[in-house]
Design a protein around this motif. Sequence first.
Motif, PDB file in Angstrom:
ATOM      1  N   ASP A  42       0.819  -1.223   0.000  1.00 44.18           N
ATOM      2  CA  ASP A  42       0.000   0.000   0.000  1.00 44.18           C
ATOM      3  C   ASP A  42       0.848   1.267   0.000  1.00 44.18           C
ATOM      4  N   LEU A  43       2.119   1.127  -0.364  1.00 47.65           N
ATOM      5  CA  LEU A  43       2.972   2.307  -0.517  1.00 47.65           C
ATOM      6  C   LEU A  43       2.378   3.270  -1.539  1.00 47.65           C
ATOM      7  N   ALA A  44       1.583   2.724  -2.456  1.00 50.53           N
ATOM      8  CA  ALA A  44       0.955   3.543  -3.500  1.00 50.53           C
ATOM      9  C   ALA A  44      -0.038   4.548  -2.938  1.00 50.53           C
ATOM     10  N   ASP A  45      -0.460   4.347  -1.687  1.00 52.00           N
ATOM     11  CA  ASP A  45      -1.374   5.313  -1.069  1.00 52.00           C
ATOM     12  C   ASP A  45      -0.684   6.643  -0.778  1.00 52.00           C
ATOM     13  N   LEU A  46       0.663   6.638  -0.819  1.00 48.93           N
ATOM     14  CA  LEU A  46       1.411   7.879  -0.598  1.00 48.93           C
ATOM     15  C   LEU A  46       1.457   8.655  -1.908  1.00 48.93           C
ATOM     16  N   VAL A  47       0.347   9.265  -2.231  1.00 47.79           N
ATOM     17  CA  VAL A  47       0.142   9.850  -3.562  1.00 47.79           C
ATOM     18  C   VAL A  47       0.973  11.101  -3.818  1.00 47.79           C
ATOM     19  N   SER A  48       1.594  11.656  -2.755  1.00 49.02           N
ATOM     20  CA  SER A  48       2.413  12.863  -2.925  1.00 49.02           C
ATOM     21  C   SER A  48       3.907  12.550  -2.923  1.00 49.02           C
ATOM     22  N   LEU A  49       4.266  11.283  -2.799  1.00 49.74           N
ATOM     23  CA  LEU A  49       5.664  10.895  -2.617  1.00 49.74           C
ATOM     24  C   LEU A  49       6.504  11.233  -3.850  1.00 49.74           C
ATOM     25  N   THR A  50       7.604  11.944  -3.620  1.00 44.95           N
ATOM     26  CA  THR A  50       8.525  12.278  -4.710  1.00 44.95           C
ATOM     27  C   THR A  50       9.881  11.599  -4.549  1.00 44.95           C
ATOM     28  N   THR A  51      10.320  11.389  -3.297  1.00 49.57           N
ATOM     29  CA  THR A  51      11.653  10.849  -3.037  1.00 49.57           C
ATOM     30  C   THR A  51      11.566   9.639  -2.119  1.00 49.57           C
ATOM     31  N   LEU A  52      12.131   8.518  -2.571  1.00 47.11           N
ATOM     32  CA  LEU A  52      12.134   7.290  -1.782  1.00 47.11           C
ATOM     33  C   LEU A  52      13.565   6.778  -1.660  1.00 47.11           C
ATOM     34  N   HIS A  53      14.081   6.757  -0.432  1.00 45.83           N
ATOM     35  CA  HIS A  53      15.409   6.223  -0.158  1.00 45.83           C
ATOM     36  C   HIS A  53      15.269   4.958   0.689  1.00 45.83           C
ATOM     37  N   VAL A  54      15.639   3.833   0.120  1.00 47.18           N
ATOM     38  CA  VAL A  54      15.591   2.564   0.849  1.00 47.18           C
ATOM     39  C   VAL A  54      16.905   1.807   0.671  1.00 47.18           C
ATOM     40  N   GLU A  84       5.117  -3.913  -6.796  1.00 40.98           N
ATOM     41  CA  GLU A  84       4.631  -3.461  -8.096  1.00 40.98           C
ATOM     42  C   GLU A  84       3.872  -2.149  -7.972  1.00 40.98           C
ATOM     43  N   SER A  85       3.268  -1.938  -6.798  1.00 40.47           N
ATOM     44  CA  SER A  85       2.505  -0.700  -6.582  1.00 40.47           C
ATOM     45  C   SER A  85       3.395   0.535  -6.701  1.00 40.47           C
ATOM     46  N   LEU A  86       4.695   0.357  -6.525  1.00 37.49           N
ATOM     47  CA  LEU A  86       5.622   1.475  -6.634  1.00 37.49           C
ATOM     48  C   LEU A  86       5.537   2.120  -8.016  1.00 37.49           C
ATOM     49  N   GLY A  87       5.287   1.301  -9.020  1.00 39.06           N
ATOM     50  CA  GLY A  87       5.210   1.788 -10.388  1.00 39.06           C
ATOM     51  C   GLY A  87       3.982   2.620 -10.681  1.00 39.06           C
ATOM     52  N   THR A  88       3.095   2.768  -9.694  1.00 41.79           N
ATOM     53  CA  THR A  88       1.888   3.586  -9.883  1.00 41.79           C
ATOM     54  C   THR A  88       1.992   4.948  -9.203  1.00 41.79           C
ATOM     55  N   ILE A  89       3.087   5.184  -8.462  1.00 43.57           N
ATOM     56  CA  ILE A  89       3.249   6.467  -7.776  1.00 43.57           C
ATOM     57  C   ILE A  89       3.884   7.439  -8.763  1.00 43.57           C
ATOM     58  N   THR A  90       3.065   8.046  -9.564  1.00 41.12           N
ATOM     59  CA  THR A  90       3.556   8.856 -10.688  1.00 41.12           C
ATOM     60  C   THR A  90       4.219  10.160 -10.250  1.00 41.12           C
ATOM     61  N   SER A  91       4.105  10.501  -8.967  1.00 43.39           N
ATOM     62  CA  SER A  91       4.758  11.713  -8.466  1.00 43.39           C
ATOM     63  C   SER A  91       6.246  11.493  -8.180  1.00 43.39           C
ATOM     64  N   LEU A  92       6.702  10.252  -8.165  1.00 41.60           N
ATOM     65  CA  LEU A  92       8.084   9.943  -7.804  1.00 41.60           C
ATOM     66  C   LEU A  92       9.093  10.588  -8.767  1.00 41.60           C
ATOM     67  N   THR A  93      10.103  11.224  -8.196  1.00 39.44           N
ATOM     68  CA  THR A  93      11.195  11.777  -8.999  1.00 39.44           C
ATOM     69  C   THR A  93      12.524  11.090  -8.698  1.00 39.44           C
ATOM     70  N   GLU A  94      12.617  10.413  -7.539  1.00 39.81           N
ATOM     71  CA  GLU A  94      13.875   9.757  -7.171  1.00 39.81           C
ATOM     72  C   GLU A  94      13.617   8.477  -6.394  1.00 39.81           C
ATOM     73  N   ILE A  95      14.262   7.400  -6.833  1.00 46.19           N
ATOM     74  CA  ILE A  95      14.249   6.133  -6.108  1.00 46.19           C
ATOM     75  C   ILE A  95      15.696   5.704  -5.912  1.00 46.19           C
ATOM     76  N   ASN A  96      16.080   5.516  -4.669  1.00 46.73           N
ATOM     77  CA  ASN A  96      17.425   5.025  -4.361  1.00 46.73           C
ATOM     78  C   ASN A  96      17.291   3.720  -3.586  1.00 46.73           C
TER      79      ASN A  96
END
Length: 377
Positions: free
Chosen positions: A102-114, A124-136
């Motif tokens: 349910d990470l996709a519920d974070l509809v404003s997420l732009t930066t994800l550092h993991v 797979e839900s990560l691919g639906t968070i269209t606001s994302l600008t950075e994944i590390n």
Amino acid sequence: MGCSSSSESKGSKNGTVALNALAGGLLASHLEEAAAKSDTKELSMIQNKLVSIPPGLGKILTLTALNCSENLLTELPPDLRLLVSLQTLDASDNKLKKLPDDLADLVSLTTLHVYKNELSSLPESLGTITSLTEINAFNNKIIRLPPNIGGLHSLTELNAADNKLKTIPKVEGLTAITRLALFHNNIVMLPPLSALVKVQKLELYRNQMDNLPKLGRFEEMDAFSCSHNRLTELPDDLATFVGLEELEASKNMLTKIPTSLVGLPKLWKLMIASNSITEFPEALCEMASLKTLDLQSNQITTLPDKFTTLTTLAILLLSGNQIAKIPPFLATEIPQIKRLTIDANPINWDDNENLKVHEGIAKRFETIKDGRFVGCI
């Protein structure tokens, strides 16, 4: 949200709540206090040795940035999904084995550092968070990326380096990406990358590729590294990377350097050591910006006479080749070179000319401030 020292840090200022390295540990009451503040925007809880985050995080609805890095977390809390205003999530340097669907519920997420976790996949839900600008997701155990990750049209940086990937999904939709880091994986094949028209840094080194994927006119590319693979040739596409400044292709199985590189006006660094290259093409002596040239551990026997036209060259590394006769111009011309190595070559010392040239080079470097010459005697 800065990283605190090991001493207790607990405070709130301008919407930022720091709960770092608390002596008594992070408690649910701390999160309740943060939720009670109407202006809490940023929350940091690093270095608390947390195995789990106490209840109450989901009540801080005003939160836009959460830093829970440098703990011992094995999972993220279920109420994280309630933070619909969250833009930045840093959960790096933990023990996470999976991310919630349910990470996709974070509809404003732009930066994800993991990065620096124990993830074997990304949801797979990560691919639906269209606001994302950075994944590390650097330094995990990821064996596959979400099949729909190519739909993240706003993504500018994807770092999936130091994992266990063998390939990646199609990436046609990553048209905004400026950095793609896939180094230190087990990649044997990649899909076409020609759609990444804005890419500036492409890092493919330390993989197992026999061939590079279809590239494109990467006019904004300034750094390209494909070292430590099994490549037998470099693609003609490189000639279109008109902004390229650094090219690293060492430790492959290359037998030649493409002459098309002469068309790269900004290229100043060419690292192509530990291959099977037999000559430096005369055409490349016209490279106008070249400063660093690493040709070590190849099969080169000589350098072309026009090599002296490389008037910007400052570092020339020729160790471990098959040079029997030292080019005389190394002692008398291209005086701007400050670092030169010619050791581990089969120099013919029965030829007195080689002794004279070697001595001439050594004397010249005695007069060069910060100069370094590694010779054969």
